[in-house]
Scaffold this motif. Structure first.
Motif, PDB file in Angstrom:
ATOM      1  N   PRO A  73       0.825  -1.216   0.000  1.00  0.00           N
ATOM      2  CA  PRO A  73       0.000   0.000   0.000  1.00  0.00           C
ATOM      3  C   PRO A  73       0.856   1.262   0.000  1.00  0.00           C
ATOM      4  O   PRO A  73       1.945   1.301   0.574  1.00  0.00           O
ATOM      5  CB  PRO A  73      -0.799  -0.129   1.304  1.00  0.00           C
ATOM      6  N   GLY A  74       0.344   2.295  -0.675  1.00  0.00           N
ATOM      7  CA  GLY A  74       1.070   3.550  -0.782  1.00  0.00           C
ATOM      8  C   GLY A  74       2.095   3.551  -1.893  1.00  0.00           C
ATOM      9  O   GLY A  74       3.036   4.341  -1.885  1.00  0.00           O
ATOM     10  N   THR A  75       1.920   2.680  -2.886  1.00  0.00           N
ATOM     11  CA  THR A  75       2.878   2.560  -3.986  1.00  0.00           C
ATOM     12  C   THR A  75       2.140   2.354  -5.301  1.00  0.00           C
ATOM     13  O   THR A  75       1.117   1.671  -5.342  1.00  0.00           O
ATOM     14  CB  THR A  75       3.830   1.368  -3.767  1.00  0.00           C
ATOM     15  N   ALA A  76       2.670   2.945  -6.366  1.00  0.00           N
ATOM     16  CA  ALA A  76       2.180   2.685  -7.718  1.00  0.00           C
ATOM     17  C   ALA A  76       3.309   2.078  -8.539  1.00  0.00           C
ATOM     18  O   ALA A  76       4.483   2.420  -8.346  1.00  0.00           O
ATOM     19  CB  ALA A  76       1.689   3.968  -8.384  1.00  0.00           C
ATOM     20  N   VAL A  77       2.977   1.178  -9.450  1.00  0.00           N
ATOM     21  CA  VAL A  77       3.965   0.585 -10.338  1.00  0.00           C
ATOM     22  C   VAL A  77       3.447   0.665 -11.762  1.00  0.00           C
ATOM     23  O   VAL A  77       2.269   0.417 -12.022  1.00  0.00           O
ATOM     24  CB  VAL A  77       4.283  -0.880  -9.925  1.00  0.00           C
ATOM     25  N   SER A  78       4.343   1.054 -12.679  1.00  0.00           N
ATOM     26  CA  SER A  78       3.973   1.228 -14.086  1.00  0.00           C
ATOM     27  C   SER A  78       4.936   0.467 -14.969  1.00  0.00           C
ATOM     28  O   SER A  78       6.132   0.378 -14.672  1.00  0.00           O
ATOM     29  CB  SER A  78       4.025   2.714 -14.484  1.00  0.00           C
ATOM     30  N   ILE A  79       4.425  -0.061 -16.078  1.00  0.00           N
ATOM     31  CA  ILE A  79       5.283  -0.665 -17.086  1.00  0.00           C
ATOM     32  C   ILE A  79       4.949  -0.080 -18.447  1.00  0.00           C
ATOM     33  O   ILE A  79       3.775   0.120 -18.779  1.00  0.00           O
ATOM     34  CB  ILE A  79       5.147  -2.200 -17.099  1.00  0.00           C
ATOM     35  N   SER A  80       5.989   0.246 -19.212  1.00  0.00           N
ATOM     36  CA  SER A  80       5.841   0.742 -20.584  1.00  0.00           C
ATOM     37  C   SER A  80       6.733  -0.095 -21.476  1.00  0.00           C
ATOM     38  O   SER A  80       7.917  -0.270 -21.177  1.00  0.00           O
ATOM     39  CB  SER A  80       6.236   2.216 -20.687  1.00  0.00           C
ATOM     40  N   ALA A  81       6.184  -0.611 -22.563  1.00  0.00           N
ATOM     41  CA  ALA A  81       6.940  -1.477 -23.473  1.00  0.00           C
ATOM     42  C   ALA A  81       7.018  -0.849 -24.858  1.00  0.00           C
ATOM     43  O   ALA A  81       6.027  -0.331 -25.373  1.00  0.00           O
ATOM     44  CB  ALA A  81       6.287  -2.855 -23.556  1.00  0.00           C
ATOM     45  N   LEU A  82       8.206  -0.887 -25.451  1.00  0.00           N
ATOM     46  CA  LEU A  82       8.456  -0.364 -26.793  1.00  0.00           C
ATOM     47  C   LEU A  82       8.358  -1.507 -27.793  1.00  0.00           C
ATOM     48  O   LEU A  82       9.086  -2.496 -27.686  1.00  0.00           O
ATOM     49  CB  LEU A  82       9.840   0.276 -26.857  1.00  0.00           C
ATOM     50  N   SER A  98       8.572   1.449 -13.473  1.00  0.00           N
ATOM     51  CA  SER A  98       8.729   2.584 -12.562  1.00  0.00           C
ATOM     52  C   SER A  98       7.866   2.378 -11.328  1.00  0.00           C
ATOM     53  O   SER A  98       6.717   1.962 -11.434  1.00  0.00           O
ATOM     54  CB  SER A  98       8.315   3.892 -13.248  1.00  0.00           C
ATOM     55  N   TRP A  99       8.423   2.712 -10.171  1.00  0.00           N
ATOM     56  CA  TRP A  99       7.697   2.654  -8.916  1.00  0.00           C
ATOM     57  C   TRP A  99       7.641   4.066  -8.328  1.00  0.00           C
ATOM     58  O   TRP A  99       8.668   4.766  -8.272  1.00  0.00           O
ATOM     59  CB  TRP A  99       8.384   1.717  -7.925  1.00  0.00           C
ATOM     60  N   THR A 100       6.469   4.471  -7.895  1.00  0.00           N
ATOM     61  CA  THR A 100       6.294   5.827  -7.383  1.00  0.00           C
ATOM     62  C   THR A 100       5.508   5.814  -6.079  1.00  0.00           C
ATOM     63  O   THR A 100       4.808   4.849  -5.764  1.00  0.00           O
ATOM     64  CB  THR A 100       5.547   6.712  -8.394  1.00  0.00           C
ATOM     65  N   TRP A 101       5.626   6.919  -5.339  1.00  0.00           N
ATOM     66  CA  TRP A 101       4.780   7.165  -4.184  1.00  0.00           C
ATOM     67  C   TRP A 101       3.715   8.164  -4.593  1.00  0.00           C
ATOM     68  O   TRP A 101       4.050   9.255  -5.090  1.00  0.00           O
ATOM     69  CB  TRP A 101       5.589   7.731  -3.019  1.00  0.00           C
ATOM     70  N   PRO A 102       2.441   7.844  -4.408  1.00  0.00           N
ATOM     71  CA  PRO A 102       1.390   8.810  -4.705  1.00  0.00           C
ATOM     72  C   PRO A 102       1.558  10.086  -3.883  1.00  0.00           C
ATOM     73  O   PRO A 102       1.886  10.029  -2.697  1.00  0.00           O
ATOM     74  CB  PRO A 102       0.109   8.060  -4.307  1.00  0.00           C
ATOM     75  N   MET A 103       1.343  11.228  -4.535  1.00  0.00           N
ATOM     76  CA  MET A 103       1.518  12.536  -3.901  1.00  0.00           C
ATOM     77  C   MET A 103       0.225  13.336  -4.050  1.00  0.00           C
ATOM     78  O   MET A 103      -0.309  13.445  -5.160  1.00  0.00           O
ATOM     79  CB  MET A 103       2.675  13.286  -4.550  1.00  0.00           C
ATOM     80  N   GLY A 125      -2.219  15.922  -5.007  1.00  0.00           N
ATOM     81  CA  GLY A 125      -2.331  17.099  -5.856  1.00  0.00           C
ATOM     82  C   GLY A 125      -1.228  17.327  -6.857  1.00  0.00           C
ATOM     83  O   GLY A 125      -1.294  18.280  -7.638  1.00  0.00           O
ATOM     84  N   VAL A 126      -0.206  16.483  -6.867  1.00  0.00           N
ATOM     85  CA  VAL A 126       0.909  16.665  -7.795  1.00  0.00           C
ATOM     86  C   VAL A 126       1.292  15.311  -8.395  1.00  0.00           C
ATOM     87  O   VAL A 126       0.722  14.284  -8.051  1.00  0.00           O
ATOM     88  CB  VAL A 126       2.137  17.301  -7.102  1.00  0.00           C
ATOM     89  N   LYS A 127       2.276  15.322  -9.279  1.00  0.00           N
ATOM     90  CA  LYS A 127       2.739  14.077  -9.882  1.00  0.00           C
ATOM     91  C   LYS A 127       3.284  13.119  -8.816  1.00  0.00           C
ATOM     92  O   LYS A 127       3.903  13.545  -7.832  1.00  0.00           O
ATOM     93  CB  LYS A 127       3.851  14.370 -10.892  1.00  0.00           C
ATOM     94  N   ASN A 128       3.065  11.825  -9.032  1.00  0.00           N
ATOM     95  CA  ASN A 128       3.634  10.825  -8.138  1.00  0.00           C
ATOM     96  C   ASN A 128       5.155  10.945  -8.087  1.00  0.00           C
ATOM     97  O   ASN A 128       5.805  11.253  -9.087  1.00  0.00           O
ATOM     98  CB  ASN A 128       3.250   9.421  -8.600  1.00  0.00           C
ATOM     99  N   ASP A 129       5.719  10.671  -6.910  1.00  0.00           N
ATOM    100  CA  ASP A 129       7.153  10.824  -6.659  1.00  0.00           C
ATOM    101  C   ASP A 129       7.895   9.551  -7.063  1.00  0.00           C
ATOM    102  O   ASP A 129       7.674   8.484  -6.498  1.00  0.00           O
ATOM    103  CB  ASP A 129       7.357  11.116  -5.169  1.00  0.00           C
ATOM    104  N   LEU A 130       8.796   9.663  -8.047  1.00  0.00           N
ATOM    105  CA  LEU A 130       9.559   8.507  -8.533  1.00  0.00           C
ATOM    106  C   LEU A 130      10.502   7.986  -7.455  1.00  0.00           C
ATOM    107  O   LEU A 130      11.282   8.737  -6.875  1.00  0.00           O
ATOM    108  CB  LEU A 130      10.378   8.898  -9.768  1.00  0.00           C
ATOM    109  N   ARG A 131      10.431   6.675  -7.215  1.00  0.00           N
ATOM    110  CA  ARG A 131      11.323   6.031  -6.248  1.00  0.00           C
ATOM    111  C   ARG A 131      12.342   5.125  -6.926  1.00  0.00           C
ATOM    112  O   ARG A 131      13.454   4.962  -6.435  1.00  0.00           O
ATOM    113  CB  ARG A 131      10.510   5.201  -5.237  1.00  0.00           C
TER     114      ARG A 131
END
Length: 348
Positions: A58-67, A256-261, A263-269
């Protein structure tokens, strides 16, 4: 995330779930609005459109982008709020064709720290063909610069819910490198690629107004937390660039793993990048005799764009770095177009 994007992943506010005991999960198995705590889903893999992510704490987002070489888009974001509730962005990898640019709405939730997972995968030995240049061959970089005019007139961009608020610190991973480069040569190529993003490198006359920063740390025995099925595994806290095996039809991928923030962009971890050397060949110096090889710095610049929050643009925007395919035997993606620069400025 928009209601439309959330709804495509399941029924909002689902109170219960019934997960299969084993195997991978679909976004329907773990619908938006369900709780990873109540469902016991942390550590399970959720798949979508040929990619996957491991459900984080909890408190984490994970994203994957493939080319992909065919220009198709693959990837998604799974976010777990501090209370364990799941939300998805299944459109984050889709191209936005608006010449005015598009910014993905921020997600409002509470930031929370995640425990470090220091495990790492076994060493990767995949390597593509050696990167050699025959006598008399000329590089194509100068010829590609003539394509800048089209890139400089295209203002399309999309951004993801991600931002590096400090300095992106990265490592060179274990195993083989694209183009069979040495670790030192790979470090130089990756450095230049990341610099193209943080320095807004372009031939359009735009000054660098983006304060994004990066710093190379060291080689590591760890590998990028991306497996051979193009899935983000548990993160190990190191942002690692390497090469190895990915799913069929994927040239390179970024997790990419981020912390939700609020009102602003998620913080890259953490953000890891892998080149698929099991299925594709790469070169650091495309020449006039180049055949079916991807330029390492072009692909690297595209992936670095994802690291710093840029999304894909699609059909009609082939001259932009963030187009869904970097193409073979060309270096033009090393240089940003108008939309790439405007996208970075919208984030930073």
């Amino acid at each position: 995330m928009s209601d439309a994007q959330t709804a495509t992943a399941g029924t909002p506010d689902a109170a219960v779930c019934d997960l299969p005991d084993e195997g991978e999960l679909s976004t329907g198995d773990l619908p938006a609005g369900s709780s990873v705590i109540g469902c016991g889903a942390v550590g399970r893999v959720v798949t979508y459109d040929g990619t996957g992510v491991t459900v984080p704490e909890p408190g984490t987002a994970v994203s994957i982008s493939a080319l992909a070489p065919d220009g198709s888009t693959h990837g998604f974001t799974l976010e777990v709020a501090a209370d364990g509730k799941v939300s998805y962005d299944l459109g984050g990898a889709d191209a936005d064709s608006s010449t005015a640019g598009s910014d993905v709405p921020d997600v409002l939730s509470n930031a929370a720290a995640t425990a470090a997972d220091l495990s790492h995968e076994s060493d990767s030995t995949d390597a593509d063909a050696p990167d050699t240049t025959a006598t008399g061959e000329t590089e194509v970089a100068d010829a590609d610069s003539s394509a800048a005019a089209d890139a400089c007139s295209d203002g399309a961009y999309s951004t993801d819910d991600r931002k590096e608020y400090g300095t992106y610190e990265w490592w060179i991973g274990d195993g083989g490198m694209p183009g069979s480069l040495s670790r030192e040569d790979a470090r130089e190529a990756f450095w230049d690629a990341i610099d193209n993003i943080t320095g807004s490198s372009n031939n359009c006359g735009y000054s660098d107004q983006v304060p994004a920063k990066h710093h190379y740390r060291a080689p590591t025995s760890f590998e990028a937390d991306i497996n051979s099925r193009t899935q983000c595994t548990d993160r190990d806290t190191l942002s690692t660039w390497d090469a190895g095996d990915l799913g069929s039809g994927v040239v390179a991928a970024t997790c990419s793993w981020t912390w939700p923030m609020p009102g602003v962009k998620n913080d890259l971890r953490e953000a890891d990048v892998r080149f698929n050397t099991a299925d594709y060949d790469f070169t650091n110096k495309p020449t006039s005799r180049c055949s079916n090889k991807y330029d390492i710095r072009s692909v690297g610049t595209h992936e670095a764009g994802h690291v710093f929050g840029l999304g894909h643009v699609g059909s009609g925007h082939q001259n932009l770095t963030m187009y869904t395919n970097s193409f073979t035997c060309t270096t033009k993606a090393r240089t940003l177009g108008k939309g790439d620069v405007m996208g970075l400025r919208s984030i930073y």
